[in-house]
Every structure is written in structure tokens, then in C-alpha cells.
Enzyme design. Sequence first.
Site, PDB file in Angstrom:
ATOM      1  N   LYS A  73       0.838  -1.196   0.000  1.00 38.15           N
ATOM      2  CA  LYS A  73       0.000   0.000   0.000  1.00 38.15           C
ATOM      3  C   LYS A  73       0.877   1.252   0.000  1.00 38.15           C
ATOM      4  O   LYS A  73       1.914   1.294   0.668  1.00 38.15           O
ATOM      5  CB  LYS A  73      -0.904  -0.027   1.231  1.00 38.15           C
ATOM      6  CG  LYS A  73      -1.969   1.065   1.290  1.00 38.15           C
ATOM      7  CD  LYS A  73      -2.855   0.844   2.519  1.00 38.15           C
ATOM      8  CE  LYS A  73      -3.926   1.908   2.642  1.00 38.15           C
ATOM      9  NZ  LYS A  73      -4.795   1.679   3.833  1.00 38.15           N
ATOM     10  N   SER A 148      -9.702   1.731   3.233  1.00 44.86           N
ATOM     11  CA  SER A 148      -8.847   2.509   2.360  1.00 44.86           C
ATOM     12  C   SER A 148      -7.868   1.666   1.556  1.00 44.86           C
ATOM     13  O   SER A 148      -7.230   2.163   0.619  1.00 44.86           O
ATOM     14  CB  SER A 148      -8.078   3.524   3.196  1.00 44.86           C
ATOM     15  OG  SER A 148      -7.208   2.869   4.117  1.00 44.86           O
ATOM     16  N   SER A 172      -9.825  -0.880   7.440  1.00 43.48           N
ATOM     17  CA  SER A 172      -9.363  -0.593   6.079  1.00 43.48           C
ATOM     18  C   SER A 172      -8.667  -1.747   5.367  1.00 43.48           C
ATOM     19  O   SER A 172      -8.300  -1.622   4.210  1.00 43.48           O
ATOM     20  CB  SER A 172      -8.417   0.622   6.095  1.00 43.48           C
ATOM     21  OG  SER A 172      -9.141   1.794   6.374  1.00 43.48           O
TER      22      SER A 172
END
Length: 464
Positions: A73, A148, A172
Amino acid sequence: MNIKEVFTKRQNGEITFKGLMQKTIEKLEQDKELHAFLHLKHPSELIREAEEADKAWEKGVRRPLQGIPVAVKDNICVSSMPCTCASKVLQDFVAPYDATVVKKLKESGAIIVGKTNLDEFAMGSSSENSAFGPTKNPLDLSRSPGGSSGGSAAAVAADMCMVALGSDTGGSVRQPAAFTGIIGFKPSYGAISRYGLVAFASSLDQIGILAKTPEDVLLTSFVLFGKDHLDSTTTDVFMDFSPKASEVRRIGLVKEVDISAVDPQVKEGYELFVQQLSRDFDVMEVSIRHWEEALAAYYFIAPAEASSNLARYDGVRYGTMVEEETYWDTVRETRNLLGEEVKRRILLGSFALSAGFRDALYEKANYLRRWLVLEFAQAFKDVDLLLTPTTPTLPFKLGEVKDPLQLYKADLFTTPANLAYLPAVSIPFKATGEPLPVGLQFIAPFGQDHKLLSFIGELGVKSI
């Protein structure tokens, strides 16, 4: 294939790591439509790293993730690669060092293919808040992959990597796993080092793992878990890797979870799974009295910590600077690069910490958090694991949900585990005839991460 099958086939000479990477690159070339990645390594570099993994294998070198494609990420630092947090404030920032998790991945032989898209600074539940455009759901390109960590989840679901790292502050990792039909794991607080993770809310943030099988999540956790002198919140208490799944006999259903309020498909999938689970386990109701207040507490604690952590983005020390005549004009215009959702949470957090409101809002939320910890501990005296839906809805269409409060409710079932520092995992479940999967969440007592992962492995969980 899972990672173990890759190694078996490599040992038998059926595949090579170069061949595996070539297949991965073919998938990565389709990312223009999916937009799971913000930055990809050049194919020639990926092939070179795979060839090096093959050469090491031929020399007898065996490492836990040797030659395995992994995505990270884009709020986790990878040396010499951009770390934008999907924000214009950091659009030109290149990480000068490796996060501890990245260092461990490299030492284990993993090949990092690129950095994945996310909601800006990990604030969101849809991956639509990225300054560089949304990610699409591989199961249905018109739908959100969740957030997210939507880019990481989409990359795994679309076979662009075998494992991806995300961050989980209030759900997330688990929510996008539920939306894309894969497995998303958030460890106990302190199990995985956060050194090199760009901070959102420091008492809640955890680096999590996304993969298609429990075995891949478990293997990756072996690599990542452990104390790190660069992160004082980490501990070695999680280093007991012995499988304890056979100890799980009692599953608790939180009676404060209002199943009637979720989407009909989620309700149907949840009830069907509970019915199947009841054949082999003792399923009973338990009470977490302050469960319903957890989401409200989270949305005071997380923004308050975010308002403090994001104060560093002033155009002087990090990232982009919009230079004006005075210092404060420069700070103002630089921070104006932040997206609407990030500004909203900073303002909410600053308000919660302001004079006259700190005790009434922030401190009261922390007081409720302490009650949650105690209530979970009491519940785990009667059951081994807790089961809830992961999200109250199926994946929604991109652009469909415009009210921020509705998006905040996507974290309804996931935030309690973060507030109580507990390990939790989302697994996919698909009822016959349903086009989209339902995410189901198991929560375990603090420190029993591998018992939790071994349990879902014995359930025979697989991605959709």
C-alpha cells in the site's frame, strides 16, 4: 496456487519464479482499467529479480517468500519508490528508507511489484478519495473495492500479486477484503511493526495482510510478526506459531449487532453461515454492551490523532510546497492541496481536542474504549471467537454514496476490534445464486492471532 503450491511446483521443476513473474506482469498490464496501483516497477526489473530468485533456488537457498509477487500500500515506505499516500501533498515524495515490514519482505525473498492505490492518507471506505482517481472492484468494475486499502485488495483479487500489505485503522483491510471476495487480516496491536507506515491514528493503525488463502496470510505473518526496536509498541508475545485451531469450540454472536439493519443479502449470507457453523461448533450469544457506541468513539479518537499527525504537512518538512510571501500563507496554500475528506477529519479532530470539548468528546471516547476492552475480555471467558458481518452492505457502486456519514457506517462492525487492540479477519462467503460475496468477520482475544488464522484455515476458506 497458494505459496506452498508454488514452492512444491518449483521443487518439482514444473514452474520457475521467472515464469510466475511473467504471468504476473501480464495481469499487471491490465491495471490501466482497474487502477489498483499508483506505481509499478518496470517489467525488466521484475524479471531480473525473479531470475535472481531462480538462481538462489538452484543453489539451495530457501526463503519463506522467495520469488513471490507482493504489493505494498502506498502509505508504507519502500526505499527509492514513491510514497504518496494518494495525496497531492506527497505526490513527489520518494521514500529514503524501507519500512520494517518491507525490509522483512525483502529478506524473505519476496518481490515487491509496486505500490497500491488508497483513500488519501488512508481516510475513507471506498478508495474514491485518492487524489489520483478511484480503484475499481475486479468482481464488478462499476463497484467500489472498499477502502482505504482498496488498491491492495483489488490487486490480490485480480491476481496481480499473491499477497498485499494494507493498513487498518478502523477496518481498512477487512472491509475491502469483504468487497473483493478475499481474506483480510488485522493483527493484534503491536504484532507487526508500524515503523515506515505513514501515521493516520497512531493508537489504532496496524499493518494488515491481504491474500486469497488463510495459509498465505499465516505464512506472511510468520515473516512480519515480532518486536522491532524502531517501534516501541511492538512485542514478541505473538511469536507462538503453534496451531491451536482445535481449541476453538465456542463461537459468540454479539447480541448488540443489529442484523435486521444490514442489507438483505448480507443478512441472508450471515444467517446461512451461522447455520452451517452451528453443525460443528457451539454458537451462542454474548454481550458487548458498548458495541453500538464504538463507531462514535472511533470517529472522535481517530480524527483527533489524525489532526496531530498531519500537522507535519506544512510544505517545509515534507512533500510539496506551495510557496507564498509569508510562512503562514505558504502553510495555508500547501494544506489546501489536501482532499475534502482529509480536511473534514482534521477539522473534526481539532474540534474534539479544542478547549472546552476535549473532556466532553475525546476523553469520553477514550473512557468508552477502556470499557470496550473490559467487555471483550469478559465475553472471551465464555467463547473462543466472535463472529459478525464485516460490512453492513455489499459493494456499492462508484459514486453512489455521497453522504460522508453513510460511508462512515461502513466501519460499523470493524472499528470495535481496533479500539480494543484485538486481531480480526474477514473471510468471504457466497450464498448460492448470489453474484457478490458477503464478508464475515472473526475476532479473537488479544495475542491469539495464529489461533484465529489456523481456525479459518481449517474451515477451508478460499477467495471467491
